[in-house]
Design an enzyme around this catalytic site. Structure first.
Site, PDB file in Angstrom:
ATOM      1  N   LYS A  54      43.643  48.093  32.812  1.00  0.00           N
ATOM      2  CA  LYS A  54      42.441  48.642  32.162  1.00  0.00           C
ATOM      3  C   LYS A  54      42.661  50.095  31.792  1.00  0.00           C
ATOM      4  O   LYS A  54      42.345  50.521  30.675  1.00  0.00           O
ATOM      5  CB  LYS A  54      41.224  48.519  33.102  1.00  0.00           C
ATOM      6  CG  LYS A  54      40.664  47.119  33.185  1.00  0.00           C
ATOM      7  CD  LYS A  54      39.671  46.958  34.340  1.00  0.00           C
ATOM      8  CE  LYS A  54      39.284  45.487  34.473  1.00  0.00           C
ATOM      9  NZ  LYS A  54      38.585  45.165  35.723  1.00  0.00           N
ATOM     10  N   GLN A  98      35.457  47.605  40.406  1.00  0.00           N
ATOM     11  CA  GLN A  98      36.275  46.399  40.476  1.00  0.00           C
ATOM     12  C   GLN A  98      35.816  45.508  41.633  1.00  0.00           C
ATOM     13  O   GLN A  98      35.638  45.974  42.761  1.00  0.00           O
ATOM     14  CB  GLN A  98      37.759  46.788  40.642  1.00  0.00           C
ATOM     15  CG  GLN A  98      38.724  45.625  40.609  1.00  0.00           C
ATOM     16  CD  GLN A  98      38.806  44.940  39.242  1.00  0.00           C
ATOM     17  OE1 GLN A  98      38.607  45.557  38.207  1.00  0.00           O
ATOM     18  NE2 GLN A  98      39.086  43.651  39.257  1.00  0.00           N
ATOM     19  N   ASP A 121      30.241  46.172  32.561  1.00  0.00           N
ATOM     20  CA  ASP A 121      30.472  44.793  33.011  1.00  0.00           C
ATOM     21  C   ASP A 121      29.272  43.897  32.688  1.00  0.00           C
ATOM     22  O   ASP A 121      29.397  42.669  32.720  1.00  0.00           O
ATOM     23  CB  ASP A 121      30.656  44.770  34.538  1.00  0.00           C
ATOM     24  CG  ASP A 121      32.105  44.659  34.961  1.00  0.00           C
ATOM     25  OD1 ASP A 121      32.891  44.049  34.219  1.00  0.00           O
ATOM     26  OD2 ASP A 121      32.434  45.166  36.044  1.00  0.00           O
TER      27      ASP A 121
HETATM   28  N1  GUN Z   1      37.087  41.171  39.164  1.00  0.00           N
HETATM   29  C1  GUN Z   1      37.475  40.072  38.465  1.00  0.00           C
HETATM   30  N2  GUN Z   1      36.895  40.048  37.248  1.00  0.00           N
HETATM   31  C2  GUN Z   1      36.127  41.149  37.166  1.00  0.00           C
HETATM   32  C3  GUN Z   1      35.296  41.690  36.155  1.00  0.00           C
HETATM   33  O1  GUN Z   1      35.118  41.126  35.061  1.00  0.00           O
HETATM   34  N3  GUN Z   1      34.672  42.859  36.457  1.00  0.00           N
HETATM   35  C4  GUN Z   1      34.826  43.482  37.647  1.00  0.00           C
HETATM   36  N4  GUN Z   1      34.160  44.612  37.845  1.00  0.00           N
HETATM   37  N5  GUN Z   1      35.597  43.011  38.617  1.00  0.00           N
HETATM   38  C5  GUN Z   1      36.244  41.861  38.376  1.00  0.00           C
END
Ligand code: GUN
Length: 297
Positions: A54, A98, A121
């Site tokens: 990311k 996360q 998100d």
């Molecule tokens: N962990 C796995 N997928 C995601 C996601 O789309 N967002 C976040 N914040 N954590 C994750």
């Protein structure tokens, strides 16, 4: 194999290119650089890989990336204090915590502490409610990526029968809301659905997000249907090596479907591309500027 393969890797690259172009214009015309803060608590290896990816892609599209890596035993109080600081930081337009968080932290409490306008998100309860009532919101990245690919392939989705297999808060439920928003007739099916094959056979669009390797097989697919496979499952192949497979059995589904996303290289790359799109959208909204075309729901 008659199906058109929907190339998510290429599609994600085109989304990132659009984001990068818009970011360049924001800098030149408005002297604004979008910023994304990613918070990682603990050392889960898969999460570390995602967070690194990311950060790298954020910088590649010209945005500022702020990474906050906290110890696994960080207290809820300290995590909430960091989120409050990021909420108040005008250079930060998007905040992502996360998941999964370590067990001693309450994920709902933490997610709902994020300013909904910065919740890239789309997991904050306000954004869930806004999406459910058809109002402007931040939309979860994976379903947004699926929607973009479906719109690109079909043009209008109006009147199509869509079956979403899986009812998670991250994919299944928001996916169903987005498809409803585009005037599909939507069914949410799941592992307890009675006669799942006959339900899936009604679908012009199948979105598989159950987390069960190769569960959806070609025999369940209506000829010509579009199959979007959200699953990413690591299985041991006959040669003893690990292999990534989706929630759909690719070969048999591809024989019947009109179009299908592969695993890997389908939905997966779209998730981070849409995270960047959401960060750009949040930045434009925060500054009262027009939103980017084609990058929102
Ligand atoms: N962990 C796995 N997928 C995601 C996601 O789309 N967002 C976040 N914040 N954590 C994750």
């Amino acid at each position: 194999m008659g199906a058109t393969v929907i190339n998510g890797k290429e599609f994600a690259a085109s989304v990132r290119e659009k984001v990068a172009e818009h970011v360049t214009r924001l800098k030149e015309d408005n002297n604004i650089t979008p910023g994304l803060a990613v918070v990682l608590v603990g050392e889960d290896p898969a999460s570390q890989v995602y967070v690194r990816s990311k950060g790298k892609q954020t910088v590649e599209v010209g945005m500022n990336s702020y990474e906050h890596k906290l110890e696994a035993d960080t207290s809820e109080e300290d995590l909430l204090a960091l989120i409050a600081q990021l909420n108040n930081d005008p250079a930060v337009h998007g905040i992502l915590v996360q998941l999964p968080l370590p067990d001693h932290l309450d994920s709902d409490l933490v997610i709902n502490a994020i300013d909904p306008a910065k919740d890239v998100d789309g997991f904050h309860i306000s954004n869930v409610g806004l999406l459910g009532t058809g109002q402007k919101s931040m939309v979860p990245c994976t379903p947004l990526g699926c929607l973009m690919m479906l719109r690109d392939h079909h043009g209008s989705l109006s009147g199509l029968n869509a079956v979403v297999v899986g009812r998670s808060n991250i994919v299944g439920k928001p996916m169903a809301q987005l498809l409803l928003g585009d005037s599909c007739t939507v069914t949410i099916a799941h592992s307890r659905t009675k006669d799942l094959p006959s339900v899936v056979r009604q679908a012009d669009i199948v979105v598989a997000a159950v987390g069960r390797p190769e569960m959806v097989i070609g025999d369940w697919i209506k000829p010509g249907a579009t199959v979007i496979d959200v699953g990413i499952n690591r299985i041991e192949a006959a040669d003893g090596k690990n292999r990534l497979v989706g929630d759909c059995h690719y070969e048999s589904c591809a024989e019947v479907a009109g179009a299908i996303t592969p695993v890997p290289g389908g939905v997966g790359p779209m998730t981070i591309a849409c995270l960047l799109a959401n960060t750009l959208t949040a930045c434009c909204r925060a500054n009262g500027l027009p939103e980017p075309d084609g990058l929102t729901a």
